[in-house]
Design an enzyme around this catalytic site. Sequence first.
Site, PDB file in Angstrom:
ATOM      1  N   ASP A 131      90.609  66.476  -6.012  1.00  0.00           N
ATOM      2  CA  ASP A 131      91.081  66.947  -4.708  1.00  0.00           C
ATOM      3  C   ASP A 131      90.635  65.947  -3.660  1.00  0.00           C
ATOM      4  O   ASP A 131      89.707  65.187  -3.900  1.00  0.00           O
ATOM      5  CB  ASP A 131      90.382  68.265  -4.350  1.00  0.00           C
ATOM      6  N   ASP A 138      89.816  74.400  -6.751  1.00  0.00           N
ATOM      7  CA  ASP A 138      88.992  75.413  -6.097  1.00  0.00           C
ATOM      8  C   ASP A 138      89.673  76.773  -5.971  1.00  0.00           C
ATOM      9  O   ASP A 138      89.027  77.787  -5.979  1.00  0.00           O
ATOM     10  CB  ASP A 138      88.525  74.925  -4.716  1.00  0.00           C
ATOM     11  N   ASP A 150      94.417  77.440  -9.202  1.00  0.00           N
ATOM     12  CA  ASP A 150      94.054  76.215  -9.926  1.00  0.00           C
ATOM     13  C   ASP A 150      93.564  76.526 -11.336  1.00  0.00           C
ATOM     14  O   ASP A 150      93.437  75.623 -12.163  1.00  0.00           O
ATOM     15  CB  ASP A 150      92.932  75.453  -9.192  1.00  0.00           C
TER      16      ASP A 150
HETATM   17  P1  ATP Z   1      93.018  68.945  -0.904  1.00  0.00           P
HETATM   18  O1  ATP Z   1      94.022  69.454  -1.880  1.00  0.00           O
HETATM   19  O2  ATP Z   1      93.077  67.507  -0.684  1.00  0.00           O
HETATM   20  O3  ATP Z   1      91.643  69.429  -1.130  1.00  0.00           O
HETATM   21  P2  ATP Z   1      93.379  71.002   0.833  1.00  0.00           P
HETATM   22  O4  ATP Z   1      93.161  71.837  -0.352  1.00  0.00           O
HETATM   23  O5  ATP Z   1      92.457  71.121   1.975  1.00  0.00           O
HETATM   24  O6  ATP Z   1      93.500  69.519   0.445  1.00  0.00           O
HETATM   25  P3  ATP Z   1      95.241  72.725   1.710  1.00  0.00           P
HETATM   26  O7  ATP Z   1      94.062  73.521   2.140  1.00  0.00           O
HETATM   27  O8  ATP Z   1      96.124  73.203   0.642  1.00  0.00           O
HETATM   28  O9  ATP Z   1      94.794  71.291   1.332  1.00  0.00           O
HETATM   29  O10 ATP Z   1      96.065  72.446   3.006  1.00  0.00           O
HETATM   30  C1  ATP Z   1      97.379  71.980   2.933  1.00  0.00           C
HETATM   31  C2  ATP Z   1      97.942  71.863   4.311  1.00  0.00           C
HETATM   32  O11 ATP Z   1      97.941  73.122   4.948  1.00  0.00           O
HETATM   33  C3  ATP Z   1      97.148  70.943   5.214  1.00  0.00           C
HETATM   34  O12 ATP Z   1      97.619  69.638   5.133  1.00  0.00           O
HETATM   35  C4  ATP Z   1      97.410  71.508   6.588  1.00  0.00           C
HETATM   36  O13 ATP Z   1      98.586  70.966   7.133  1.00  0.00           O
HETATM   37  C5  ATP Z   1      97.617  72.977   6.316  1.00  0.00           C
HETATM   38  N1  ATP Z   1      96.410  73.743   6.617  1.00  0.00           N
HETATM   39  C6  ATP Z   1      95.188  73.547   6.090  1.00  0.00           C
HETATM   40  N2  ATP Z   1      94.311  74.439   6.554  1.00  0.00           N
HETATM   41  C7  ATP Z   1      94.983  75.233   7.392  1.00  0.00           C
HETATM   42  C8  ATP Z   1      94.637  76.374   8.184  1.00  0.00           C
HETATM   43  N3  ATP Z   1      93.426  76.877   8.190  1.00  0.00           N
HETATM   44  N4  ATP Z   1      95.593  76.932   8.921  1.00  0.00           N
HETATM   45  C9  ATP Z   1      96.849  76.455   8.913  1.00  0.00           C
HETATM   46  N5  ATP Z   1      97.234  75.400   8.199  1.00  0.00           N
HETATM   47  C10 ATP Z   1      96.340  74.782   7.441  1.00  0.00           C
END
Ligand code: ATP
Length: 893
Positions: free
Chosen positions: A328, A632, A636
């Site tokens: 990730d 996480d 997954d």
């Molecule tokens: P990675 O997979 O690299 O660990 P991540 O798991 O943090 O990234 P996600 O949490 O799935 O990625 O977030 C995907 C997208 O959703 C982000 O790019 C962002 O645009 C949006 N996002 C993330 N957090 C929030 C939130 N709290 N509220 C609204 N949109 C969000």
Amino acid sequence: MTQQPWYNLSAEKALAALSSTPDGLAVEEIARRRETYGFNRLPPPARRSALRRFAEQFNNLLIYVLLAAAAVTASLTEWVDTGVIIGVVVINALIGFIQEGKAEHALEAIAGLLSPQAVVKRGGRLITIPAEELVPGDIVLLAPGDRIPADLRLLAVRDLSVDESLLTGESLPVDKHVTAVAEDTVLAERSCMVWSGTLVTYGQGTGIVAATGSATEIGRISRLLADVQTLTTPLLRRMNDFARWLTGAILGLAALTFVGGYFWRDYGAVDMFMAAVGLAVAAIPEGLPAIMTITLAIGVQRMASRNAIIRQLPAVETLGSVTVICSDKTGTLTHNEMSVQGIVAKEIELRVTGSGYDPHGELLCGEQVCETDRYPVVEEIARAGLLCNDADLHQAEDGWRHAGDPTEVALITLAHKAGLEPDFERENWPRTDVIPFAAEYRYMATLHHDHSGHGFIYLKGAPEVVLPRCAFQREAGEDESIDRDFWQASLDHLAAQGQRVLALAFKVASDTQRELDFDDVEGGLTLLGLTGLADPPRAEAIEAVARCHQAGVRVKMITGDHAATARAIGMQMGIGDGENVLTEESLCRMDDDALQHAVEDTDVFARVSPEQKLRLVQALQGNGHVVAMTGDGVNDAPALKRADVGTAMGLKGTDAAKQAAEMVLADDNFASIAAAVEEGRTIYDNIKKSILFILPTNAAEAMVIVAAILMGRLLPITAVQILWVNMITAVTLALSLAFEPPEHGVMRRPPRNPGEPLLSRFLIWRIVFVAAILVAGVFGLFLWERGQGASIEYARTIAVNTLVMFEAFYLLNTRYIREPVLSWHGLFDNPYVWIAIVTVTLFQLLYTYFPPMQLLFSTQPITLEAWGRIVLVSASVFVLVELEKFMLPGHSR
Ligand code: ATP
């Protein structure tokens, strides 16, 4: 209180019956209930009793032979020999017992690091506590991926579904509600209850603890949640089978020797019997299984100290063969400390200063501080980010404290910088309902009403999701129709700098609307603007990526973030070529063959959903890779299960992910995966080293005895003397190898081929080579002493000391399998080796000069000159093995 069937009471009645409130219990009440109900834990799994564990040490073929030998010597009234044999058997059993106990203890301590947590409301505040501290009446919040920490009567749910297969065997998730059900409803249909140990697969819920510990359903059927770890891996099992087979073969051979010697060589029956016992004792590597187990346990402990917690022991082996790590991005490769760096509205673009979550900083347009009064949209963006938000940031005595999703904490920080007062804002525009953020739909939405009852919705999320839902944009205080090209260009610009981009939007809602549905945010929104959030890469992760590449392990980044953001971060981390990025869309379009081809050339995957993660693992495995994959979320779990080393995040990972994983990272840090790979390789090396150390010694002892019998001579070493040598060298010399630190080149060689046999041709060669040197030295010196007229006792004392000194020198060679050890590091960086050598030397001095030992083992004091010869001869193994490494470097690889 906990005896009632809570499911036939309404939520309110259950709350009242458990004397609790929606705000949770008061502190004093918790203490009182703890006294009554105890901790929320199940009795530990029944372990083998210490006595049984000790008794089991005697359950092996060699011990039976030794006990038979003791009986024979006793019947001949050779009491000293009987005593020594029984003494050695008992001491060996004791040592095995202690070592096994230590190894089990180490693993238990590691399992304890993974104790589950629960989010509870107590005294009106939300806190996270260890699940074992829950008491009946506590109010618990549930989120996707949580393992339910106790039996709960649900008070509120939003699309909650739970996997109850643990209890009911039903693999499909069950929907949950709050409505009471009839008293005679069967367990599987009590839909207003959730049961301890089951997993939330979707949605949210709040429940009140109805039963804890053994009073829960799982406690009642007394099935245990924690798997009881067996202290073994496939490799160790194979080695143990090999050792057992070898033992059988050697016993057969010893029996043959006895018959042969008795009939054809005219030895007396008793002499021949003792020689056969000596052969069995000499040849059987009885210490090996214990040494391998302890090496494994020490390695696993060392991994835990480097933040990689092993849940399934076989993963230790697999780690050494990993060829691809899929990681990730957020939090693993980066710090997951977000800060808003830029804001784009239609009429203005701002830069935000300050660092971290400390809300001191300014909004700049160009070099000037922005006059936000002139641009109300800036304040509106900050407000949307603040209110459409579940995180918390507050000032404590020692600075700013934060809780919740870092993306959202960053937005609270921004609100402060924009001059908003969070508590005031939240009071002015109270929240009526929420659609919480989920990685599947990548947005969050909230419904608010002001004090005059006017309703409105804020939506924030990934721009690709938010933009299509917007028909308008906020421009100069008006809602104009949206200019998509402008926003796309702004988005690309922010993302190309490696920033996570969030779009914020607004929509008017009806005054009477109380609930927010997905349909409400499907369209017709007004885009307020974009924010760009930076999340700096972890310096240690950049270094770890480089180390993995050196070690022949390819690192791939799989992220939920935007392609351009992912590409830019990839470039900073040394992952990918700065061009090639595959997104969910393109992955979905590829069939399995095309995907298998594409995964070889691409290292960055963006906007990837958990289903595609699973396909990626399969495609990589299809290409012959051994894959470690991080994850996480609850979704997954299939990819983690499928991966060769599923790796869950200890901090931000859900229980579902942890349960599916083989390894958990205590600090969520990519560098810990690289450390685990290094330790995995080291454990394998160390197991190999202990084999490489123990087998030649056994082979040499056996060959000495066989040679003596063939030549019709007196044995240079007697059975009890061999028992002595094996006993003391196993607890000193061989054990020290379990503590070997990683070799310097361990991360500069390619991953181990999982199909490679442990006893490779090289290993067998080395064993034979060393055994030959030892036999020549021990037998040679023995014969020489005899030639000089020495008594048999004297010559045997020389032979035993030579054998032990050979082992001490050879221990130094074995520290590195492939590399020469003639360097400061090579000789000195494992202090245990020297402690072992000094200890074993002291034992040998006792053996030689201490009268009671002379009596027990029929030894005689030897001269200083004799010692000189012993050291000279035994040092030869060191020189010869180092020469072999030098002459056959290719061979040894
Ligand atoms: P990675 O997979 O690299 O660990 P991540 O798991 O943090 O990234 P996600 O949490 O799935 O990625 O977030 C995907 C997208 O959703 C982000 O790019 C962002 O645009 C949006 N996002 C993330 N957090 C929030 C939130 N709290 N509220 C609204 N949109 C969000």
